[in-house]
Design a protein around this motif. Structure first.
Motif, mmCIF file in Angstrom:
data_model
loop_
_atom_site.group_PDB
_atom_site.id
_atom_site.type_symbol
_atom_site.label_atom_id
_atom_site.label_comp_id
_atom_site.label_asym_id
_atom_site.label_seq_id
_atom_site.Cartn_x
_atom_site.Cartn_y
_atom_site.Cartn_z
ATOM 1 N N LEU A 240 0.814 -1.207 0.000
ATOM 2 C CA LEU A 240 0.000 0.000 0.000
ATOM 3 C C LEU A 240 0.849 1.260 0.000
ATOM 4 O O LEU A 240 0.548 2.228 -0.711
ATOM 5 N N ASP B 5 2.406 1.541 -3.436
ATOM 6 C CA ASP B 5 1.380 1.798 -4.442
ATOM 7 C C ASP B 5 0.840 3.213 -4.326
ATOM 8 O O ASP B 5 0.411 3.797 -5.327
ATOM 9 N N ARG B 6 0.859 3.757 -3.124
ATOM 10 C CA ARG B 6 0.443 5.156 -2.951
ATOM 11 C C ARG B 6 1.349 6.072 -3.766
ATOM 12 O O ARG B 6 0.863 6.958 -4.482
ATOM 13 N N GLU C 103 -9.625 4.446 -6.787
ATOM 14 C CA GLU C 103 -8.518 3.659 -6.247
ATOM 15 C C GLU C 103 -7.820 4.360 -5.090
ATOM 16 O O GLU C 103 -7.567 3.766 -4.044
ATOM 17 N N MET C 104 -7.493 5.634 -5.287
ATOM 18 C CA MET C 104 -6.758 6.345 -4.245
ATOM 19 C C MET C 104 -7.627 6.568 -3.014
ATOM 20 O O MET C 104 -7.133 6.553 -1.883
ATOM 21 N N ARG D 38 -7.524 3.381 -1.067
ATOM 22 C CA ARG D 38 -6.242 3.292 -0.372
ATOM 23 C C ARG D 38 -6.252 4.158 0.892
ATOM 24 O O ARG D 38 -5.728 3.754 1.943
ATOM 25 N N GLU D 39 -6.839 5.334 0.795
ATOM 26 C CA GLU D 39 -6.866 6.216 1.964
ATOM 27 C C GLU D 39 -7.671 5.585 3.102
ATOM 28 O O GLU D 39 -7.314 5.723 4.279
ATOM 29 N N TRP E 121 -10.013 -4.998 -1.854
ATOM 30 C CA TRP E 121 -9.053 -4.774 -2.931
ATOM 31 C C TRP E 121 -9.537 -5.490 -4.194
ATOM 32 O O TRP E 121 -9.530 -4.920 -5.284
#
Length: 220
Positions: free
Chosen positions: A42, A45-46, A83-84, A87-88, A160
């Motif tokens: 993660l 990927d960020r 997507e972002m 992730r957050e 995911w």
């Protein structure tokens, strides 16, 4: 009728098959993937997704084609909203703090992948750079669809998977494939060769990204 993207898919097929069976992907499906490795993924990927979004805008700034420009700008916004954003939420739930983000070095593979995109844009132009973005869309969709058949017992891993198995994601994949085919149709044979090379190289880095996360790659 065979599309140019079918040719790209075939050219990178062996790399994609290795991604499908990589231990990171398989253990994500089974739920056996250690959370430390998922956290590492993660964080890296960020960095990658932030740069990936910037490349959409950078290509848009270089093209005079309005359709291409609109797709790329919309894609950059969609990355932020989808997507972002997922992730957050992961970062918040897993207590990944801004300090941890700031103190985590960019791993060699993540750094090299982004540099590959940057060099493609600077050296080869719009068509090859768009092609270099495609594996991140398309390979993730294929993995998400395959893993969705069985799912994962770990809620984070299931979310995911769900991200890449949804209708909205499928729509974005169709759009970038259509754009890639359109660019290929108006390109010379040598330009199409550059597009294929960029696509295969990105597919290589996608495979290495799983390995980077699985081994929690560090600078030696």
């Amino acid at each position: 009728m065979t599309e140019f993207t079918d040719q790209l898919h075939q050219a990178a097929n062996s790399l994609w098959q290795k991604s499908m069976v990589h231990p990171f992907v398989q253990e994500l499906k089974s739920g056996e993937l250690p959370m430390t490795k998922f956290r590492f993924y993660l964080l890296q990927d960020r960095y990658y997704l932030n740069e990936f979004s910037k490349f959409h805008r950078a290509i848009a700034a270089k093209t005079s084609d309005q359709q291409t420009k609109e797709f790329l700008l919309a894609g950059a916004q969609d990355l932020k909203d989808s997507e972002m954003a997922v992730r957050e939420r992961f970062f918040e739930q897993l207590k990944i703090t801004p300090d941890e983000i700031a103190q985590t070095p960019i791993a060699p593979t993540a750094y090299a992948y982004v540099n590959h995109l940057d060099m493609t844009l600077e050296r080869d132009g719009i068509g090859p750079t768009v092609a270099s973005l495609v594996p991140c869309y398309w390979l993730y969709q294929e993995i998400g669809q395959k893993l969705a058949d069985s799912g994962s017992p770990v809620s984070y891993y299931q979310e995911w998977i769900d991200t890449y198995d949804g209708d909205w994601y499928a729509t974005n994949v169709k759009r970038i494939l259509r754009l890639t085919n359109s660019l290929a149709d108006s390109s010379s044979a040598s330009e199409r060769e550059k597009m294929q090379l960029a696509f295969v190289r990105s597919s290589y880095y996608e495979l290495q990204f799983w390995q980077m996360a699985y081994k929690q790659e560090r600078w030696s």
